[in-house]
Design an enzyme around this catalytic site. Structure first.
Site, PDB file in Angstrom:
ATOM      1  CB  CYS A 147     -30.489 -37.826  -9.805  1.00 50.84           C
ATOM      2  SG  CYS A 147     -32.346 -38.313  -9.474  1.00 50.84           S
ATOM      3  CG  HIS A 165     -32.176 -39.347  -4.154  1.00 49.97           C
ATOM      4  ND1 HIS A 165     -31.125 -38.267  -4.651  1.00 49.97           N
ATOM      5  CD2 HIS A 165     -32.557 -40.081  -5.435  1.00 49.97           C
ATOM      6  CE1 HIS A 165     -31.083 -38.299  -5.953  1.00 49.97           C
ATOM      7  NE2 HIS A 165     -31.885 -39.270  -6.387  1.00 49.97           N
TER       8      HIS A 165
END
Length: 391
Positions: free
Chosen positions: A106, A343
């Protein structure tokens, strides 16, 4: 050498996995954004680099408006084959412009920006494109001995390696973060994103794609939050306090310090990449932010804008608590974060930089204003960068 400066920053709208962007491969997501930032930066950067004698290879006559040293993109889930290089070619940069793909999960998109800036600090004065891209919808199925699996291990045997949702639930229990506080945080993110959309604050950063002109997760989701069931027995996480996995890309152009020649931008003053307990990976952004600020000689009170990737409400709240920042601090994800926008794993860290560029540079913040971008990372990592407005 003066600190490298980000002079252009764009992103696609974020499409929820399986929706509007589901048919696009990673290079089809990234190439339009790369072209957009090159066009944004072209006028000033081409003047700065003209006659530098540092050729990057044979670009065609309709290639980039200046000499691009490299394209560095974060990506987590494939398809492999160096997506940054594929995207560079798809964007029309020419065979002589290389590419590198970074995997810090991430934090990949932010790590790519840091890597590009580090190369400039090392002495190569040519501009670079950096960012991230993820197509969760087209990510290949992975298998071992014919058995499919969702993700690779983030830690070896003998170390904790929780699924990210489980890790967020564990962190909520560890820190005593109740569901009500998580619901409030997610609702705040959605409300801020909806207000920003209505006010047009995303318009300058977005590159429309596949008919999308806005992030498709922005809506009235906050009114549903109290009705959603917990994801674990006796747990506090819900689908509403967990981000939606998305497809999307983001890119920036970074040039040597002084090379912006009056073009406003964000100077990269300091960064940090740290490790933390893989059992509680959600806290990683906190020590990374503190380390980066310390290297810049600053504290949290000096920061005007934070963009911290919101993978889960519990994770975001745990980070803010460790930084000594209130849940509703207006400096943090002022236009909503990943809980509202979505995301796209490998792109999200770069999206945070694009958001700071919009909030501070496009928003007219004076020179010297400080922003921080950060992400917590599966496996127990944190990535952060301290950025300062220059004009």
């Amino acid at each position: 050498m003066a600190d490298p400066v980000i002079v252009a920053a764009r992103r696609t709208p974020i499409g929820t996995r399986g929706r509007a962007l589901a048919g696009l491969r990673v290079e089809e997501l990234a190439a339009p954004v790369i072209r957009a930032v090159l066009e944004d930066a072209g006028g000033v950067v081409s003047t700065v680099t003209a006659g530098s004698g540092a050729g990057s290879g044979s670009a065609s006559h309709d290639g980039p408006p200046f000499d691009v040293a490299d394209v560095v993109l974060g990506n987590c889930m494939g398809p492999g084959g160096n997506p940054a290089r594929v995207a560079a070619l798809a964007a029309g940069l020419g065979a002589g412009v290389p590419g590198a793909t970074i995997d810090r999960q991430c934090g990949s998109g932010l790590a790519a920006v840091i890597d590009a800036a580090t190369a400039i600090r090392a002495g190569d004065a040519r501009p670079r494109v950096a960012g991230g891209v993820e197509s969760a919808s087209t990510a290949p199925v992975r298998s071992v001995d014919g058995v499919a699996y969702d993700r690779a291990a983030f830690a070896p045997e003998g170390w904790p390696d929780p699924d990210m949702t489980r890790a967020a639930e564990d962190l909520a229990r560890h820190d005593g973060i109740p569901r009500s506080r998580q619901d409030a945080h997610a609702a705040r993110s959605h409300a801020r994103a909806r207000a920003a959309l209505v006010a047009g604050r995303f318009a300058g950063e977005l590159v429309p794609l596949a008919g999308m002109t806005a992030d498709d997760a922005i809506g009235g989701a906050e009114r549903l939050l109290p009705r959603l069931p917990a994801l674990f027995p006796d747990g506090t996480l819900t689908a509403g306090t967990s981000t939606r996995i998305g497809d999307g890309a983001a890119a920036i152009v970074v040039v040597p310090g002084g090379g912006h020649r009056g073009l406003p931008g964000l100077a990269i003053r300091a960064h940090a990449i740290v490790g933390c307990d893989p059992a509680l990976p959600g806290i990683g952004a906190a020590p990374a932010v503190l380390a980066a600020l310390d290297r810049a000689g600053l504290g949290t009170d000096d920061v005007a804008a934070f963009e911290i990737v919101e993978a889960f409400a519990a994770q975001s709240l745990a980070v803010l608590e460790r930084l000594g920042i209130a849940d509703d601090d207006a400096r943090v994800c002022a236009d909503g974060g990943a809980l509202a926008l979505g995301h796209p794993w490998g792109a999200s860290g770069a999206v945070s930089v694009v958001r700071l560029f919009s909030r501070l540079v496009r928003g007219g913040a004076p020179a010297g204003t400080i922003g921080v971008a950060a992400a917590s990372v599966g496996g127990g990592l944190g990535v952060a960068a301290v950025l300062e407005v220059v004009r």
